[in-house]
Design a protein around this motif. Sequence first.
Motif, PDB file in Angstrom:
ATOM      1  N   SER A  37       0.869  -1.276  -0.185  1.00  0.00           N
ATOM      2  CA  SER A  37      -0.039   0.169  -0.004  1.00  0.00           C
ATOM      3  C   SER A  37       0.718   1.057   0.040  1.00  0.00           C
ATOM      4  N   ILE A  38       1.877   1.376  -0.529  1.00  0.00           N
ATOM      5  CA  ILE A  38       2.852   2.339  -0.860  1.00  0.00           C
ATOM      6  C   ILE A  38       2.647   2.890  -2.488  1.00  0.00           C
ATOM      7  N   HIS A  39       2.185   4.265  -2.590  1.00  0.00           N
ATOM      8  CA  HIS A  39       2.109   4.603  -4.015  1.00  0.00           C
ATOM      9  C   HIS A  39       3.342   4.875  -4.383  1.00  0.00           C
ATOM     10  N   SER A  40       3.532   4.515  -5.633  1.00  0.00           N
ATOM     11  CA  SER A  40       4.858   5.333  -6.276  1.00  0.00           C
ATOM     12  C   SER A  40       4.508   5.666  -7.338  1.00  0.00           C
ATOM     13  N   VAL A  41       5.416   6.457  -8.268  1.00  0.00           N
ATOM     14  CA  VAL A  41       5.412   7.035  -9.694  1.00  0.00           C
ATOM     15  C   VAL A  41       6.539   6.950 -10.269  1.00  0.00           C
ATOM     16  N   LEU A  42       6.586   6.548 -11.604  1.00  0.00           N
ATOM     17  CA  LEU A  42       7.877   6.350 -12.306  1.00  0.00           C
ATOM     18  C   LEU A  42       8.436   7.712 -12.661  1.00  0.00           C
ATOM     19  N   GLY A  43       9.674   7.992 -12.661  1.00  0.00           N
ATOM     20  CA  GLY A  43      10.106   9.404 -13.192  1.00  0.00           C
ATOM     21  C   GLY A  43      10.747   8.913 -14.722  1.00  0.00           C
ATOM     22  N   GLN A  44      10.445   9.818 -15.591  1.00  0.00           N
ATOM     23  CA  GLN A  44      10.836   9.825 -16.843  1.00  0.00           C
ATOM     24  C   GLN A  44      12.065  10.391 -17.343  1.00  0.00           C
ATOM     25  N   GLY A  45      13.173  10.148 -16.262  1.00  0.00           N
ATOM     26  CA  GLY A  45      14.465  11.115 -16.296  1.00  0.00           C
ATOM     27  C   GLY A  45      14.392  12.198 -15.034  1.00  0.00           C
ATOM     28  N   TRP A  46      15.678  12.784 -14.970  1.00  0.00           N
ATOM     29  CA  TRP A  46      15.658  13.469 -13.987  1.00  0.00           C
ATOM     30  C   TRP A  46      15.094  14.833 -13.835  1.00  0.00           C
ATOM     31  N   ARG A  47      14.662  15.351 -15.320  1.00  0.00           N
ATOM     32  CA  ARG A  47      13.992  16.590 -15.458  1.00  0.00           C
ATOM     33  C   ARG A  47      12.645  16.266 -14.944  1.00  0.00           C
ATOM     34  N   HIS A  48      11.934  15.158 -15.455  1.00  0.00           N
ATOM     35  CA  HIS A  48      10.797  14.815 -14.900  1.00  0.00           C
ATOM     36  C   HIS A  48      10.475  14.606 -13.455  1.00  0.00           C
TER      37      HIS A  48
END
Length: 520
Positions: A37-48
């Motif tokens: 139950s930990i929400h995560s989001v994938l970063g598309q590179g450092w700027r994102h």
Amino acid sequence: MMNAQDVPDHSYSERVIVLAPTARDGEVTARLLAGVSIHSVLGQGWRHAEDLIRAGAGALMVTDATLADPAFKGLLRALQSQPSWSNLPVLALCRHGHQASALREAGLRNLTVMDRPTSTRVMVSTVKTALRGRRWQYQIRDQMDSLQQADRSLRLADQRKDEFLATLAHELRNPLAPIRTGLQLLLRVADDPVKLRGVTDMMERQMSQLLCLLDDLLEVSRISTGKLLLQRERLDLRRVVETALEACAPLVARGGHRLDVALPDEEICVDGDLTRLVQSLSNIVNNAAKYTPDGGRISVALGRAGEAAVLTVTDNGIGLPPDMLVRVFDMFAQVNRALERSQGGLGVGLALVRSLVSLHGGTVSAQSPGPGEGSTFTITLPLVHELPQAAVAAKAAQGLATPRSILVVDDNQDAAESLAMLLGINGHEVRVEHGGHAALETAVSFLPQAVFCDLGMPGMGGYEFATRLRQDRRFANALLVALTGWGAEEDKERSRAAGFDAHLTKPASVAAVAALLARL
């Protein structure tokens, strides 16, 4: 560009931003975290990742494979420019310590290095620990925001207090100056009845202005402490309008204003307190007169809208800027300080109106096209339709015309002697005492029919005097009136408990004294 799912919301303080070397690694990590139950989001590179951090994050997870990107320095700058309360946890998965020293040298303030590969248990435990720490940071942020808001509120309150005290001093001096001058003139014009009447009328007007200022302050205090009680009755609002306009007539006439009044032929009744509703309407009409240049136009209209009575006061005066339409009802609010000071006022009148109307279950609002375009104030009150109860005939207040024996008790000699002089001029036999013990002795020999007694006296105070006087059967039917500067409800209850028949606040009007003597 940020996706729609990345729009900031309250849940972003809990999400983990994952910068994985491959899409598959990112998906695996996301599934593992989602399983607990930990929400995560994938970063598309450092700027994102920078954009995601600025939108809100609980932690940042990176690996040694992603650290080689030159844009990493930009992310470091973003982390180093966090606000004082923020210290975003950075979780770095490094192969056998590879790149760990480089990360530490980068100056990250909240870095946790894990061996890569690592077990699911260790990774989950590390992420949960980081999120717990992050929650504390958000709590600190909220506390700092609250403290800053409290500080701003206190500074504003302190500023308003200083402005109010300056205004109060100015407004008290305005009526006191002509009263003092009038006292000096009385001796010089004593032989000229016309001039004498002019001086006394002027002093009476200024005294009324002074009392209005004090009454407004007392009313606001009583309302804010919940001590104001309404004396409700089935009340025709036409009577409220007529009574209020009588009170406002001198100020309206002084400005040379045209006053238009529109009243319906039928009753429009509310469950209300006559005094308080008259006070509310008077404050609005007086404001219209003060804020309208000489020779202006003021309109007062009464009507109904559905199950509500509607009172409107419209003028063609200085108007209201848009930002004042709501704030005009705040305590000490002043639209035009120079004008208000020239006319008199403390900036509490409309705040008092809002409180009194609210106690009646109604609302008050302001509208204005803008500065110089006039304004309209609207009071809305719920209607009542019950048949009126039989009215109790009130006794005419002509007590001053029937001679009585009256004892005045007050340690303030000027107050006592002036009241005694007024009563004596109207044919009453009056004795004066300045203390409770002496007053009891005088009462035994004088046998007064009425006693006007101050409460706050040295030695034996008014409460003790009343209690002891009532213990003597000879004074069981005497009219005992408390005459004091204390007018709160608890003061009136205490005076009733001590045996007083009535409670007047200083300075009492001739009409109020006469009405009480009419009981005898």
